[in-house]
Design an enzyme around this catalytic site. Sequence first.
Site, short mmCIF file in Angstrom:
data_model
loop_
_atom_site.label_atom_id
_atom_site.label_comp_id
_atom_site.label_asym_id
_atom_site.label_seq_id
_atom_site.Cartn_x
_atom_site.Cartn_y
_atom_site.Cartn_z
N LYS A 95 23.51 14.52 95.91
CA LYS A 95 23.41 15.40 96.73
C LYS A 95 23.48 14.57 98.26
O LYS A 95 23.53 13.68 98.71
CB LYS A 95 21.50 15.58 96.75
CG LYS A 95 21.30 16.85 98.20
CD LYS A 95 21.08 16.14 99.10
CE LYS A 95 20.02 17.00 100.36
NZ LYS A 95 20.17 16.05 101.73
N GLY A 125 22.82 15.28 106.46
CA GLY A 125 22.47 14.32 107.13
C GLY A 125 23.68 14.21 108.20
O GLY A 125 24.88 14.83 107.84
N GLY A 139 21.70 21.83 107.62
CA GLY A 139 20.60 22.09 109.13
C GLY A 139 21.15 22.34 110.55
O GLY A 139 21.30 22.76 110.74
N ASP A 152 17.81 19.87 98.85
CA ASP A 152 17.33 18.85 97.80
C ASP A 152 16.51 19.26 96.48
O ASP A 152 17.04 18.95 95.83
CB ASP A 152 16.05 17.87 98.42
CG ASP A 152 16.73 17.17 98.99
OD1 ASP A 152 17.33 16.12 99.38
OD2 ASP A 152 15.80 16.83 100.36
N LYS A 180 12.26 12.93 102.78
CA LYS A 180 13.98 11.69 101.60
C LYS A 180 12.54 11.92 100.19
O LYS A 180 12.71 12.52 99.21
CB LYS A 180 14.20 10.83 101.69
CG LYS A 180 15.27 10.96 101.23
CD LYS A 180 16.54 11.87 100.62
CE LYS A 180 17.07 12.35 102.15
NZ LYS A 180 17.50 13.57 101.79
#
Length: 627
Positions: free
Chosen positions: A370, A373, A409, A530, A585
């Site tokens: 994954k 960021g 995002g 996630d 996280k």
Amino acid sequence: MSNVLVEGYSKQPYSECEKLKRKGMNVAVFGASGYSGCELLSLLHKNSYFSIAFAFSSEQGVSQLWSKLAPELAGKSTLTIEPWNNSYFETVVHTCSAVFLALPHEASAEIAARFVAAGVAVFDLSGAYRFQNASEFADTYKFTHPHPELLTSAQYMLMEWLSSSKDYSKGLLFSIPGCYPTAATLALKPLTVNGLLAAEQTPVITAVSGVSGAGRGLNSRTSFCEVSVQAYGVLNHRHTPEINNNLQQDVVFTPQLGNYKRGIVATCVAQLSPNVNADAVYQAFADAYANQPFVRLVDAPPAVNHVANTPFCDIYVRVDGQKVVVISALDNLLKGAAAQAMHAANHVFGLPITAGFQDFFSRPNVHVIKVGGALLEDSADERDHSPLKTLLAALAKSQQPFVLVHGGGSAVDSMLHNAGLSSEKINGQRVSAPEHMDIIVGALAGTTNKKLVQAAQGNGFSAVGISLADGPLWHMENVPALGMVGQPTVNGFSSAGKALLHTLINNGFTPVISSIGLTEANQLCNVNADYAAAAIALALDADLLLLSDVPAIRDAQEQNIGAISLAAAKELLAQDFVKGGMKVKLEAAIFTSEFSRRTTAIAGWADSAAVIAHLQGKPQGTRIVLD
């Protein structure tokens, strides 16, 4: 050597073949009704990069279904093998990027020249273009070559020993070595190229071949009722000059016909130089074939049954004083013909070298990675050494199969802002209003996904951008409090989605999956990336790696945490010092481990070497393991 599938791509495709690749990957097989031709059809049929447009037998042949001629290879294929006539030529040239010739030497010499002149790549399994010297060819094959001007440009494709100094970029004519020379050369080349043999001694090669090497035609000499083990071509076999050229060393080569269908066992006996020891010999073979998936170094003399119906050459080496015996075994129809042609075609077109051979290899574990960021924002970075490109380059070099799962995002925030809209987050998850979904879908499944695909393609991956909704990969349950947000449930397993993923992975593609899902009411939804990765890990029965801006979760003393149980991770989550991005996280890692029932790791993306080490079984970062 273990038979692990190597999905790595060849180096850049040859420039002439790169142009043909854009034309499409339709191919034609000549001599398709013969033993080697049928095997070649089977490999091409399993290679998803190629499409068999035509299959031809001789002009004297008749139309017949491949499935009738070789049902064990063709299965339920509807491919028809047609008798060749010259009226097909222009259609083949217009349609095909490559032709494979499993024909007699005289026929190949003529038709190969015509296709090369027309700009079509030719993979010739005959001996028509194995010599650069026309006189040597005539002495060996007993006829004058009709196109001697092509001999020096033909490229000899003994795949494990391609010359690193030769310029292959302009050629379209690829000559596939003979089965006996392949067995003999693979056995002795590590010795000759390293100067390990005594100069005054001549290696002796005795090779026994099955009767299929003589072809499908009726011949009383190769009838099972007549065959006994018997030498032939003593001191004058036409493959001897080819072996001598390959080894740059004269040999005594004696072939024998065996009373079995397929396979070759070649026993090579030679004398080592006085200063050469056994360790140097074994190291030479280890170095030569360390990264060659079709050669297996074995610890006992190989048998025909070990290699029959496979694309492998098994090699056994034994040293006693200054005497060395090397025994090689291969299938004359596959490694000695069709499989080597397929390997060559994969190589020159820049494809995964094991494409078409998947059934012969076990597969390394697929990893679900994954990304998000800062690393995800890097997908638009044009720098050659941006963090994302550095990571992708390392993944390509490692040849570890993986699936990328991503959110996006920042892209969503930007596109919503540009539209004059905003959204809030609850416990780290975005509230996705129905009227925002077109923008969210476009940001995640569109812009972000395709930029990641672009970056992966630029590093040699055959990447395919899909979303959770495709298949679907997993059924999502709507979370009404968050608007059009979905969450995977344990009972959301999708057999169609799993089949889609395995189809892509097994054929050498790298899935790049966005977190846009489909609810059970058939509505598009936004899924936490996630959580999306957890669903994919469960579908593939794979461990999950969550790449983060930090290399690991830290404890109260600011020390990186390695392995931790699921119960301990939950206790850690309640500690005051775990906050901000680290807390989000850790929450995601706990969810993924609990949901997928597999180990979940959090590691930093900045150190690509550490990421690769983790994928290769050397754990990095924080791992949440099951209690």
